[in-house]
Design a protein around this motif. Structure first.
Motif, PDB file in Angstrom:
ATOM      1  N   SER B  43     -69.053 -48.821  -9.147  1.00 44.66           N
ATOM      2  CA  SER B  43     -69.761 -47.540  -9.242  1.00 44.66           C
ATOM      3  C   SER B  43     -68.893 -46.489  -9.925  1.00 44.66           C
ATOM      4  O   SER B  43     -69.391 -45.640 -10.666  1.00 44.66           O
ATOM      5  CB  SER B  43     -70.162 -47.039  -7.855  1.00 44.66           C
ATOM      6  OG  SER B  43     -71.189 -47.858  -7.350  1.00 44.66           O
ATOM      7  N   GLN B  87     -76.755 -45.979  -8.055  1.00 45.82           N
ATOM      8  CA  GLN B  87     -76.802 -46.848  -6.882  1.00 45.82           C
ATOM      9  C   GLN B  87     -77.513 -46.126  -5.735  1.00 45.82           C
ATOM     10  O   GLN B  87     -78.300 -46.712  -5.016  1.00 45.82           O
ATOM     11  CB  GLN B  87     -75.383 -47.251  -6.453  1.00 45.82           C
ATOM     12  CG  GLN B  87     -75.391 -48.146  -5.219  1.00 45.82           C
ATOM     13  CD  GLN B  87     -74.005 -48.670  -4.847  1.00 45.82           C
ATOM     14  OE1 GLN B  87     -72.993 -48.325  -5.468  1.00 45.82           O
ATOM     15  NE2 GLN B  87     -73.962 -49.511  -3.832  1.00 45.82           N
ATOM     16  N   ASP B 172     -76.609 -49.542 -11.777  1.00 46.93           N
ATOM     17  CA  ASP B 172     -75.652 -49.689 -10.686  1.00 46.93           C
ATOM     18  C   ASP B 172     -76.358 -50.198  -9.430  1.00 46.93           C
ATOM     19  O   ASP B 172     -77.053 -49.446  -8.760  1.00 46.93           O
ATOM     20  CB  ASP B 172     -74.951 -48.349 -10.427  1.00 46.93           C
ATOM     21  CG  ASP B 172     -73.776 -48.497  -9.462  1.00 46.93           C
ATOM     22  OD1 ASP B 172     -73.519 -49.633  -8.999  1.00 46.93           O
ATOM     23  OD2 ASP B 172     -73.125 -47.473  -9.178  1.00 46.93           O
ATOM     24  N   GLU B 173     -76.185 -51.464  -9.136  1.00 41.95           N
ATOM     25  CA  GLU B 173     -76.767 -52.096  -7.937  1.00 41.95           C
ATOM     26  C   GLU B 173     -78.261 -51.827  -7.825  1.00 41.95           C
ATOM     27  O   GLU B 173     -78.761 -51.493  -6.751  1.00 41.95           O
ATOM     28  CB  GLU B 173     -76.069 -51.578  -6.660  1.00 41.95           C
ATOM     29  CG  GLU B 173     -74.578 -51.708  -6.686  1.00 41.95           C
ATOM     30  CD  GLU B 173     -74.043 -52.936  -5.952  1.00 41.95           C
ATOM     31  OE1 GLU B 173     -74.864 -53.731  -5.465  1.00 41.95           O
ATOM     32  OE2 GLU B 173     -72.818 -53.092  -5.903  1.00 41.95           O
TER      33      GLU B 173
END
Ligand SMILES: Nc1ncnc2c1ncn2[C@@H]1O[C@H](COP(=O)(O)OP(=O)(O)O)[C@@H](O)[C@H]1O
Ligand SMILES: [Mg+2]
Lengths: 462, 260
Positions: B43, B87, B172-173
């Motif tokens: 991240s 995220q 991000d994720e």
């Protein structure tokens, strides 16, 4: 009543002048004014040593030699007055409107036709509606509360008397506009309003205060309101005084069984401003919602004191006050919730939120809970801090500039209060005004890294 | 010339160094995956690329589309075509999703010297993208991310990407918190955004997403360094063996071909 164009300076001189003025009629009113004057002589102006005034220093307004303005003698042609008040008028938006200049009703600038509501100048109603007024005048605000209410009672110029008979739901809302034009010197204007809403009636009322004075004028206003059983009122107070103006207001509202009251206090103007709003839930089932929104910049000081007096059982109150402070502005919020013994099943919620848009802006927020019943639910919370860093970054990551992101977030912050207004026309009107005020705020650029102080507390007794 | 070129990137929070020399090149049309255990700096890398001021870049450089990325403000990076799907998408109470999307689209268009979209063209664009992600149009009137489920938030991120049409998408994720159906929809949305002009950097902890968004290259991030790079089979190996076998002295690797 009061001699025109009188110079006054100290508290004693002010009291002497008011005493020397021609006495009011009827006799009960003259007596009330005398009593109030004695109170003012005894207690005078508040000071920082008093708990209720520790965040607001009124010294600047006590040192001014005010003139009590002459009842207008409109001086200017009517058209010019119309032009002066046009920016503050709601007539074109379909509101009934009473326009007061220097505290005196100007019928030529007003329009309140309609057979339903009983509306008049308070000065006229003391004769025609004597019994009703006598029953309610100076009953909501205690004369001894502070010097301002005593001073107003002793020397108010005029204001509106509004009586909404039982069950009536007038289709047009009513606006009281208090306008202080520019004067060669400082003036003292003291409006006094009394609103009696009988059982089952429903009304939307706004009172706004605006001025063009470049001198430090003082508006010292009092509004008392009583709501009969199941009456419903939405009250909007719009403070748009001139930049050099002092403004003090005392508003006292009393609710009978099942009555519902909602207020919104908006502050966009003034140099030194203090509002006391007290709401007394006298009988079971009452509901009060108090909203506040202040947009301040420069050195503006705005103090909101509220008192929710739960004097009976099964009443609900909810409070949301928000401030956006730029420049070196100072804000104060003190919200007291008083739950008297026997006021079981009280449900009270209070929230104050402030965004500091500059390093030099200051906010003092303080809840005060006094609870003398054991089966109640009271919560309060307050946040003070800069714009949320995460939100700003998120918006910027989507291409939105810092300035646009700040605008978006401040509008949303203010919109959260304005969206709770029930009167749609008023909501739109205020949205425009507030957006204008927010544009005038100098925002931080680039955003500073600062953690908001967060404090969420709740007290629950079940 | 790569679209994104990261050279020896070091970033820190205060005195704590998190990224310790990242080297990475992405060419237009490619999809890269960065995998790594929690806390490895995935991240941080995404946020540094997006312009987060919390992190100080202490060394290295990043070129994006021929420009020095690190000198640009976050909004300039976005306008240049960099998009980072968070995220943890941020809730913005009081701002409707459609207002936000419109402000974003028009800010980017303005930066690029293109005329603003009017309400009708904007709605047309958004409706189409909503369809792509199988999202209800009611979505637009809700405040940005407020009260959204985890899955809705992630879809909203991809919706924004679809609407903003970036050159580089960093996800991000995006898979975390999604059930399998939502994962397929999101992956379908991302895949439809694959194009020869665009590159996508998928950041993930698990291999699962990579079954649906099949990467051209996989990199393993560990303690702020890329310790291994390979093709998509590296992801499967990580799935089978975990990250443990990569312990030991961090090696700098160029893109390797792995075949099992
Ligand atoms: N703002 C921050 N302040 C302090 N430490 C941070 C911050 N952001 C990340 N870190 C630390 O840096 C390391 C990498 O974090 P992160 O990039 O979020 O990892 P990942 O996304 O791979 O799970 C972690 O040890 C984390 O605690
Ligand atoms: Mg992460």
């Amino acid at each position: 009543m009061i001699e025109p164009t009188t110079m006054i300076s100290t508290k004693a001189e002010l009291a002497d002048r008011l005493a020397a003025g021609p006495s009011s009629t009827p006799a009960w009113l003259a007596e009330l004014r005398r009593e109030a004057l004695d109170q003012f002589r005894a207690i005078g102006w508040p000071n920082l040593r008093q708990e209720e005034w520790r965040w607001t220093n009124v010294a600047p307004l006590t040192k001014v030699a005010y003139r009590i303005p002459a009842p207008p003698d409109l001086g200017l042609p009517l058209e010019e007055w119309r032009e002066q008040i046009a920016p503050y008028s709601l007539r074109l938006r379909g509101w009934r409107e009473l326009v007061f200049v220097n505290g005196t009703l100007i019928p030529q600038l007003s329009e309140w036709a309609g057979p339903d509501l009983r509306i008049s100048a308070l000065s006229a109603a003391v004769d025609s509606q004597s019994a009703l007024i006598r029953r309610h005048l100076a009953r909501g605000v205690a004369l001894a509360q502070d010097g301002f209410t005593a001073l107003n009672t002793a020397g108010f110029q005029d204001g509106a008397f509004i009586h909404v008979p039982a069950g009536l739901q007038p289709d047009r809302p009513l606006h009281l506009l208090f306008f202080t034009p520019d004067h060669p010197g400082p003036v003292l204007v003291q409006p006094r309003n009394l609103v009696v809403v009988d059982a089952g009636a429903k009304v939307v009322l706004a009172h706004s205060y605006a001025g063009a004075s470049r001198q430090p004028a003082l508006t010292n206003a009092v509004l008392e309101m009583v709501l009969g059983a199941a009456a419903q009122v939405e009250l909007i107070q719009l403070q748009r005084e001139a930049a050099a103006a002092f403004h003090v207001s005392n508003t006292a509202v009393q609710l009978e069984r099942q009555a519902a009251f909602q207020s919104l206090t908006v502050n966009l103007g003034g140099a030194l401003v203090r509002h006391n709003l007290q709401v007394r839930l006298k009988q079971p089932g009452g509901q009060a919602t108090l909203l506040g929104l202040s947009v301040q910049t420069g050195r503006q000081h705005v103090d909101n004191h509220t008192l929710l007096d739960h004097a009976s059982e099964q009443c609900r109150s909810s409070e949301l006050y928000k401030s956006l402070l730029g420049g070196r502005a100072e804000g104060v919020f003190k919200g007291k919730i008083l739950v008297r013994s026997g006021a079981q099943k009280t449900d009270a919620k209070q929230t104050s939120r402030t965004i500091l848009l500059s390093e030099d802006a200051v906010m003092n927020a303080q809840p005060q809970l006094e609870i003398y019943a054991d089966d109640v639910k009271c919560t309060h919370g307050s946040t003070i801090g800069p714009l949320d860093e995460e939100q700003l970054f998120y918006l910027r990551c989507r291409g939105i500039s810092v300035a646009a992101a700040q605008r978006l977030l401040t509008y949303a912050f203010a919109g959260d209060v304005l969206n709770r207004l029930r009167h749609e026309g008023m909501r739109q009107y205020l949205e425009t005004l507030v957006r204008g005020a927010l544009k005038g705020l100098s925002l931080v650029e680039p955003p500073v890294e600062r953690k908001p102080t967060r404090e969420e507390k709740s007290t629950e007794n079940s | 010339m790569p679209l994104l070129e990261i050279k020896d990137l070091h970033a820190a929070v205060g005195i704590k160094e998190i990224l310790k020399g990242i080297n990475l090149s992405l060419r237009a049309g490619e999809v890269h995956a960065i995998m790594g255990p929690n806390g490895s700096g995935k991240s941080t890398l995404a946020q540094v690329l997006a312009g987060r001021e919390t992190y100080t870049v202490t060394r290295g450089e990043v070129r994006f589309n021929g420009k020095e990325l690190l000198t640009l403000a976050p909004e300039e990076r976005a306008a240049e075509g960099l998009f980072m799907a968070f995220q943890y998408p941020v809730e913005i109470p009081g701002v409707s999703t459609s207002y936000f999307l419109k402000a974003a689209v028009n800010a980017v268009r303005q930066y690029r010297g293109e005329p603003e979209l009017d309400a009708i063209d904007f709605l047309k664009l958004v409706r189409e993208k909503l369809g792509l992600l199988e999202m209800d149009p009611n979505f637009l009137s809700r405040p940005v991310n407020e009260g959204f489920s985890g899955g809705e938030k992630k879809r909203n991120e991809i919706l924004q990407m679809a609407v903003l049409n970036p050159r580089l998408g960093i996800l991000d994720e995006t898979d975390s918190g999604l059930d399998i159906d939502a994962l397929k929809i999101v992956a379908h949305g991302v895949n439809s955004l694959r194009s020869p002009e665009r590159c996508i950097l998928v950041v993930t902890h698990y291999q699962r997403l990579l079954n649906y968004i099949v990467p051209d290259f996989v990199h393993v991030l560990r303690e702020g360094r890329i310790v291994k790079s390979g093709d998509k089979s590296l992801a499967l190996e990580l799935e089978a063996r975990g990250y443990g076998w990569l312990d030991g002295p961090a090696e700098r690797t160029e893109v390797l071909s792995y075949g099992f």
